[in-house]
Design an enzyme around this catalytic site. Structure first.
Site, PDB file in Angstrom:
ATOM      1  N   ARG A  55      27.940  16.948 -45.365  1.00 22.00           N
ATOM      2  CA  ARG A  55      28.648  15.850 -44.689  1.00 22.00           C
ATOM      3  C   ARG A  55      27.821  15.238 -43.563  1.00 22.00           C
ATOM      4  NH1 ARG A  55      33.323  13.809 -44.258  1.00 22.00           N
ATOM      5  NH2 ARG A  55      32.856  13.606 -42.041  1.00 22.00           N
ATOM      6  N   ARG A  68      24.367  27.919 -45.719  1.00 18.21           N
ATOM      7  CA  ARG A  68      24.272  26.617 -45.048  1.00 18.21           C
ATOM      8  C   ARG A  68      24.153  26.788 -43.539  1.00 18.21           C
ATOM      9  NH1 ARG A  68      29.082  23.707 -45.409  1.00 18.21           N
ATOM     10  NH2 ARG A  68      27.919  22.487 -43.932  1.00 18.21           N
ATOM     11  N   VAL A  90      41.730  20.787 -34.210  1.00 17.87           N
ATOM     12  CA  VAL A  90      40.633  19.859 -34.529  1.00 17.87           C
ATOM     13  C   VAL A  90      40.677  19.420 -35.995  1.00 17.87           C
ATOM     14  CG1 VAL A  90      38.129  19.525 -34.517  1.00 17.87           C
ATOM     15  CG2 VAL A  90      39.223  20.840 -32.690  1.00 17.87           C
ATOM     16  N   ASP A 134      34.790  26.084 -34.762  1.00 19.69           N
ATOM     17  CA  ASP A 134      33.842  26.821 -35.598  1.00 19.69           C
ATOM     18  C   ASP A 134      33.866  28.333 -35.341  1.00 19.69           C
ATOM     19  OD1 ASP A 134      33.076  24.530 -36.869  1.00 19.69           O
ATOM     20  OD2 ASP A 134      31.147  24.312 -35.869  1.00 19.69           O
ATOM     21  N   CYS A 182      36.466  17.336 -47.698  1.00 19.52           N
ATOM     22  CA  CYS A 182      35.858  18.650 -47.898  1.00 19.52           C
ATOM     23  C   CYS A 182      36.956  19.661 -47.750  1.00 19.52           C
ATOM     24  CB  CYS A 182      34.707  18.881 -46.935  1.00 19.52           C
ATOM     25  SG  CYS A 182      35.235  19.165 -45.276  1.00 19.52           S
ATOM     26  N   ARG A 195      38.426  14.649 -43.273  1.00 21.56           N
ATOM     27  CA  ARG A 195      37.239  14.301 -42.481  1.00 21.56           C
ATOM     28  C   ARG A 195      36.794  12.842 -42.679  1.00 21.56           C
ATOM     29  NH1 ARG A 195      33.324  19.533 -42.344  1.00 21.56           N
ATOM     30  NH2 ARG A 195      32.615  18.654 -40.393  1.00 21.56           N
ATOM     31  N   LYS A 245      22.064  24.943 -35.859  1.00 18.40           N
ATOM     32  CA  LYS A 245      22.098  24.032 -37.008  1.00 18.40           C
ATOM     33  C   LYS A 245      22.635  22.670 -36.583  1.00 18.40           C
ATOM     34  CE  LYS A 245      25.777  24.217 -39.904  1.00 18.40           C
ATOM     35  NZ  LYS A 245      26.463  22.939 -40.100  1.00 18.40           N
ATOM     36  N   ASN A 246      23.734  22.689 -35.807  1.00 19.96           N
ATOM     37  CA  ASN A 246      24.388  21.423 -35.465  1.00 19.96           C
ATOM     38  C   ASN A 246      23.602  20.587 -34.458  1.00 19.96           C
ATOM     39  OD1 ASN A 246      26.336  22.067 -37.268  1.00 19.96           O
ATOM     40  ND2 ASN A 246      27.949  22.486 -35.757  1.00 19.96           N
TER      41      ASN A 246
HETATM   42  C1  UD1 Z   1      30.901  18.705 -36.123  1.00 16.60           C
HETATM   43  C2  UD1 Z   1      30.216  19.980 -36.535  1.00 16.60           C
HETATM   44  C3  UD1 Z   1      31.232  20.970 -37.114  1.00 16.60           C
HETATM   45  C4  UD1 Z   1      32.377  21.179 -36.125  1.00 16.60           C
HETATM   46  C5  UD1 Z   1      32.957  19.844 -35.682  1.00 16.60           C
HETATM   47  C6  UD1 Z   1      34.003  19.990 -34.586  1.00 16.60           C
HETATM   48  C7  UD1 Z   1      27.997  19.251 -37.156  1.00 16.60           C
HETATM   49  C8  UD1 Z   1      27.017  19.037 -38.249  1.00 16.60           C
HETATM   50  N1  UD1 Z   1      29.212  19.691 -37.535  1.00 16.60           N
HETATM   51  O1  UD1 Z   1      31.452  18.122 -37.313  1.00 16.60           O
HETATM   52  O2  UD1 Z   1      30.572  22.201 -37.353  1.00 16.60           O
HETATM   53  O3  UD1 Z   1      33.404  21.932 -36.741  1.00 16.60           O
HETATM   54  O4  UD1 Z   1      31.917  18.989 -35.176  1.00 16.60           O
HETATM   55  O5  UD1 Z   1      33.479  20.658 -33.482  1.00 16.60           O
HETATM   56  O6  UD1 Z   1      27.693  19.090 -35.981  1.00 16.60           O
HETATM   57  N2  UD1 Z   1      37.521  12.518 -37.449  1.00 16.60           N
HETATM   58  C9  UD1 Z   1      38.175  11.360 -37.813  1.00 16.60           C
HETATM   59  N3  UD1 Z   1      37.433  10.213 -37.951  1.00 16.60           N
HETATM   60  C10 UD1 Z   1      36.088  10.169 -37.719  1.00 16.60           C
HETATM   61  C11 UD1 Z   1      35.432  11.361 -37.340  1.00 16.60           C
HETATM   62  C12 UD1 Z   1      36.166  12.520 -37.213  1.00 16.60           C
HETATM   63  O7  UD1 Z   1      39.383  11.347 -38.027  1.00 16.60           O
HETATM   64  O8  UD1 Z   1      35.487   9.094 -37.847  1.00 16.60           O
HETATM   65  C13 UD1 Z   1      38.280  13.791 -37.332  1.00 16.60           C
HETATM   66  C14 UD1 Z   1      37.845  14.797 -38.414  1.00 16.60           C
HETATM   67  O9  UD1 Z   1      38.552  14.581 -39.610  1.00 16.60           O
HETATM   68  C15 UD1 Z   1      38.194  16.114 -37.774  1.00 16.60           C
HETATM   69  C16 UD1 Z   1      37.946  15.861 -36.280  1.00 16.60           C
HETATM   70  O10 UD1 Z   1      37.941  14.439 -36.127  1.00 16.60           O
HETATM   71  O11 UD1 Z   1      39.554  16.433 -37.971  1.00 16.60           O
HETATM   72  C17 UD1 Z   1      36.633  16.447 -35.760  1.00 16.60           C
HETATM   73  O12 UD1 Z   1      35.544  15.842 -36.404  1.00 16.60           O
HETATM   74  P1  UD1 Z   1      34.106  15.649 -35.731  1.00 16.60           P
HETATM   75  O13 UD1 Z   1      34.160  16.016 -34.278  1.00 16.60           O
HETATM   76  O14 UD1 Z   1      33.628  14.301 -36.106  1.00 16.60           O
HETATM   77  O15 UD1 Z   1      33.296  16.748 -36.504  1.00 16.60           O
HETATM   78  P2  UD1 Z   1      31.940  16.608 -37.309  1.00 16.60           P
HETATM   79  O16 UD1 Z   1      30.982  15.784 -36.540  1.00 16.60           O
HETATM   80  O17 UD1 Z   1      32.242  16.248 -38.721  1.00 16.60           O
END
Ligand code: UD1
Length: 417
Positions: free
Chosen positions: A92, A397, A327, A305, A116, A121, A22-23
């Protein structure tokens, strides 16, 4: 609302085919916005998030149709630069529309994604990167409005955290930018590599994907592509844990064991017998589960995850273990529900200490987020008696044909409407 009902205690045995990730599929679908050409994506899992994304692409102006596990995108009509609340609130990952639309149209309006259940996030890392590339950002009426005069400009961008989504968004934006972009402290997840492979197929110039520094040399135009999505390593890990928890033996096919190295190592430490041959992986229960501590980290660390599913496993280990989540700040919503099934867990800040119990017992439980749902299914599969799981739309999902796959392995699991 649908529910899943499980009568636990069956050993799971047999073969399960792992679906496409999915990701990986989500950012690749958004990459189709970078070209007006036709694109074909294969091995796309049939999931609610994929449907949302296909609807989204059609709304934006990319005529997209899913048929089974294949998604075909036709030539684009005029692209729309607005991503409304109704689409963004459902998923998201919708924020991944920012990079491609900014690159193609020089503007994009995205409804604020909001928080969320697993944490705030924020998307500051994405937005700071676009600013560094020359974009202007305004917040108005619940929308993030981003625009650039002419093409974005390549530059060095150092992330304060190796965010998966931000790495993908900057990749998607920079492939059509002027000059060279370097993402420093980029995420190294296999899904990033898969997206980069697609972009290279489209004519992008990218090196270093899968390492800490990714270099992108912008090009003027990208073209259509055909691609097979990589296997879902999180789904695979969930079935591996199921084999161990139910004292069974499961052969996973169409899996990439290289993406699961640390998980395999930890499962072997916990007592699993694992055999790997090409793209198949067999997990067999041998003896009682040993308590193994884990700490979630960015790839190649232990995936956040798989944290919830690991907790379900450790709930049945012989002894005490600790799980640390680094994370996300609030990813322990499954703890209370697992406790309802008899798990002995205690939250202490960003850690959960687990005292293994002999058996779990069925109860009504509720899913708070996707992977929490997977942990509850795993716990239900080995709990004594009936487990009734509600709010399973979270599971829809991210897990293709979940009940069907578990039923084929011998589980007594069904969905009730
Ligand atoms: C993606 C995955 C999700 C997985 C996550 C971490 C997809 C669709 N989803 O989510 O399943 O759990 O990676 O491996 O691929 N953060 C900030 N600022 C930002 C961006 C992120 O503070 O601009 C923080 C987030 O709040 C979180 C952490 O960084 O605590 C990880 O987020 P991120 O790696 O961006 O995860 P996603 O891309 O949302």
């Amino acid at each position: 609302m649908d529910k899943i009902v499980i009568y636990g205690g069956k050993k799971l045995n047999g073969e399960v085919k792992i679906s496409g990730a999915k990701n990986s599929a989500l950012p690749i679908l958004f990459a189709t916005l970078l070209t007006d050409d036709k694109c074909k994506i294969k091995n796309v899992p049939i999931l609610a998030d994929i449907k949302t994304t296909v609807d989204f692409l059609n709304f934006i102006g990319k005529k997209t149709v899913r048929k089974g596990n294949i998604v075909n995108c036709d030539k684009s009509s005029k692209l729309n630069h607005i991503a409304p609340y109704d689409l963004v609130r459902k998923m998201r990952a919708s924020v991944l529309v920012m990079g491609p639309l900014l690159a193609r149209l020089g503007k994009v309006d995205v409804s604020l994604p909001g928080g969320c259940s697993i944490g705030a996030r924020p998307i500051d890392i994405h937005l700071d990167a676009f600013k560094k590339m020359g974009a202007t950002i305004e917040l108005k009426e619940g929308y993030i409005k981003i625009f650039s005069k002419g093409r974005l400009t390549g530059t060095d961008i150092e992330f304060r955290f190796a965010s998966v989504g931000a790495t993908e968004n900057v990749l998607l934006a920079s492939v059509l930018a002027k000059g060279t972009t370097r993402i420093i402290n980029a995420a190294k997840e296999p899904e990033i590599q898969d997206l980069a492979d697609v972009l290279v197929k489209m004519g992008a110039k990218i090196s270093g994907a899968g390492t800490r520094i990714i270099t992108i040399e912008g090009v003027d135009k990208l073209h259509g592509f055909e691609h097979d999505v990589i296997p879902d390593r999180i789904e695979a890990a969930t079935y591996m844990i199921a084999a161990l928890m139910t004292k069974g033996e499961i052969k996973l096919t169409k899996v990439n064991p290289k993406h699961l190295e640390l998980v395999i190592e930890k499962l072997i430490e916990a007592g699993a017998d694992i055999k790997i041959k090409d793209d198949t992986l067999t997990v067999k229960w041998k003896k009682e589960i040993k308590p193994i501590n884990i700490k979630t980290e960015v790839y190649p660390g232990f995936p956040t995850d798989i944290q919830a599913q690991w907790m379900a496993l450790m709930a049945l280990a012989k002894g005490n273990s600790i799980i640390e989540e680094t994370v996300f700040e609030n990813r322990f919503l499954h703890v209370c529900e697992l406790q309802r099934l008899g798990a002995n867990l205690k939250i202490e800040g960003r850690q959960v200490s687990i005292h293994g119990v002999k058996e779990l017992s069925g109860a009504p439980v509720m899913v708070s987020d996707l992977r929490a749902g997977a942990a509850l299914v795993l716990a239900g599969l080995c709990a004594k008696g009936k487990t009734e799981i509600s709010r399973i739309y979270h599971l829809d999902r991210g897990y293709e044909a979940l009940e069907k796959k578990f039923r084929k392995l011998g589980a007594n699991i069904k969905r009730i409407k």
